[in-house]
Enzyme design. Sequence first.
Site, PDB file in Angstrom:
ATOM      1  N   VAL A  69      31.616  10.861  -0.312  1.00  0.00           N
ATOM      2  CA  VAL A  69      30.489  10.376  -1.131  1.00  0.00           C
ATOM      3  C   VAL A  69      29.770  11.496  -1.877  1.00  0.00           C
ATOM      4  O   VAL A  69      28.976  11.223  -2.782  1.00  0.00           O
ATOM      5  CB  VAL A  69      29.467   9.585  -0.281  1.00  0.00           C
ATOM      6  N   TYR A 168      19.863  20.769   7.276  1.00  0.00           N
ATOM      7  CA  TYR A 168      19.818  19.370   7.718  1.00  0.00           C
ATOM      8  C   TYR A 168      18.411  18.791   7.564  1.00  0.00           C
ATOM      9  O   TYR A 168      18.231  17.694   7.023  1.00  0.00           O
ATOM     10  CB  TYR A 168      20.283  19.304   9.176  1.00  0.00           C
ATOM     11  N   LYS A 172      17.168  15.649   5.117  1.00  0.00           N
ATOM     12  CA  LYS A 172      16.539  14.409   5.590  1.00  0.00           C
ATOM     13  C   LYS A 172      15.126  14.256   5.020  1.00  0.00           C
ATOM     14  O   LYS A 172      14.678  13.143   4.745  1.00  0.00           O
ATOM     15  CB  LYS A 172      16.534  14.355   7.116  1.00  0.00           C
TER      16      LYS A 172
HETATM   17  C1  BGC Z   1      20.787  14.945  14.659  1.00  0.00           C
HETATM   18  C2  BGC Z   1      21.195  15.131  16.113  1.00  0.00           C
HETATM   19  C3  BGC Z   1      19.963  15.339  16.979  1.00  0.00           C
HETATM   20  C4  BGC Z   1      18.895  14.293  16.704  1.00  0.00           C
HETATM   21  C5  BGC Z   1      17.595  14.574  17.458  1.00  0.00           C
HETATM   22  C6  BGC Z   1      19.770  13.840  14.586  1.00  0.00           C
HETATM   23  O1  BGC Z   1      19.430  13.566  13.266  1.00  0.00           O
HETATM   24  O2  BGC Z   1      21.943  14.652  13.896  1.00  0.00           O
HETATM   25  O3  BGC Z   1      22.070  16.237  16.241  1.00  0.00           O
HETATM   26  O4  BGC Z   1      20.343  15.270  18.353  1.00  0.00           O
HETATM   27  O5  BGC Z   1      18.623  14.224  15.326  1.00  0.00           O
HETATM   28  O6  BGC Z   1      17.188  15.907  17.375  1.00  0.00           O
END
Ligand code: BGC
Length: 270
Positions: A69, A168, A172
């Site tokens: 994607v 990450y 998000k």
């Molecule tokens: C992550 C996980 C993590 C969780 C809580 C998720 O968005 O992908 O690796 O365990 O968040 O921290």
Amino acid sequence: MPAPLLDLTGQVAVVTGASSGIGAATAKALGAAGAKVVVNYHSDEAGGQKVVDAIREAGGEAIAVGANVAHEDRAIHLIEAAREAFGTVHILVANAGLQRDAPATEMTLDQWNTVIGVNLTGQFLCCREAIKEFLRRGPQPDVSRSTGKIICMSSVHEKIMWGGHVNYAASKGGVMLMMQTLAQEFADRKIRVNSIAPGAIRTPINKEAWETPEALEKLLKLIPYGRIGETEDIANMAVFLASDLSDYVTGASLFVDGGMTLYPGFQDNG
Ligand code: BGC
């Protein structure tokens, strides 16, 4: 028989990253609720086919479509393939996501770009194509009260900063404002856009955090509800958000995290 407002019969759902984990469980749950499901996978064709087989065995309809994607032409192809197979799309679960963890000082540009590319750009491309299809098709009030429903897979890390995972967390956080902006932009066209923000769910992405008793014990300190989440916990919320039961919900991040975002360290301290 699902409750009438939860029934997705006559609707088509596309779930990205559906060959394993949260995506696989969500695809199956949407199929069980009556939707025809397009199971997207990237590299794991066998995994995608397994999910398709499970949906069919349960009496549903599904196809598997391979696409990364993060690539614009593939995201366009995915929604086109759904249209070709089932006529249109009513529900998109923009779920595909990955982690490439590293301390910020050691994080390579490639690790940064890969995560932003799939988790944020990939979600945007699928949302854009799905919204175009919702608008092309127009309302079908006998099928659903909304013209289209998008569910973005976010994370508690749209809110909780996360050392060692800056790519990450940034992806998000980006998903949060992308979702809210799209919700605002298209609410008058009766398109609902929401996010699910999962906590720690037992999937391959965070195996290290739960596979040994010691790791699990440490993880559970962060979860007031006292258990790790299962993929079905997220799939249930996805069915709710896809259905007319949530018809007045748009622009929301629904945290499904056993209380991880409730600052558990403050329960008896501070
Ligand atoms: C992550 C996980 C993590 C969780 C809580 C998720 O968005 O992908 O690796 O365990 O968040 O921290």
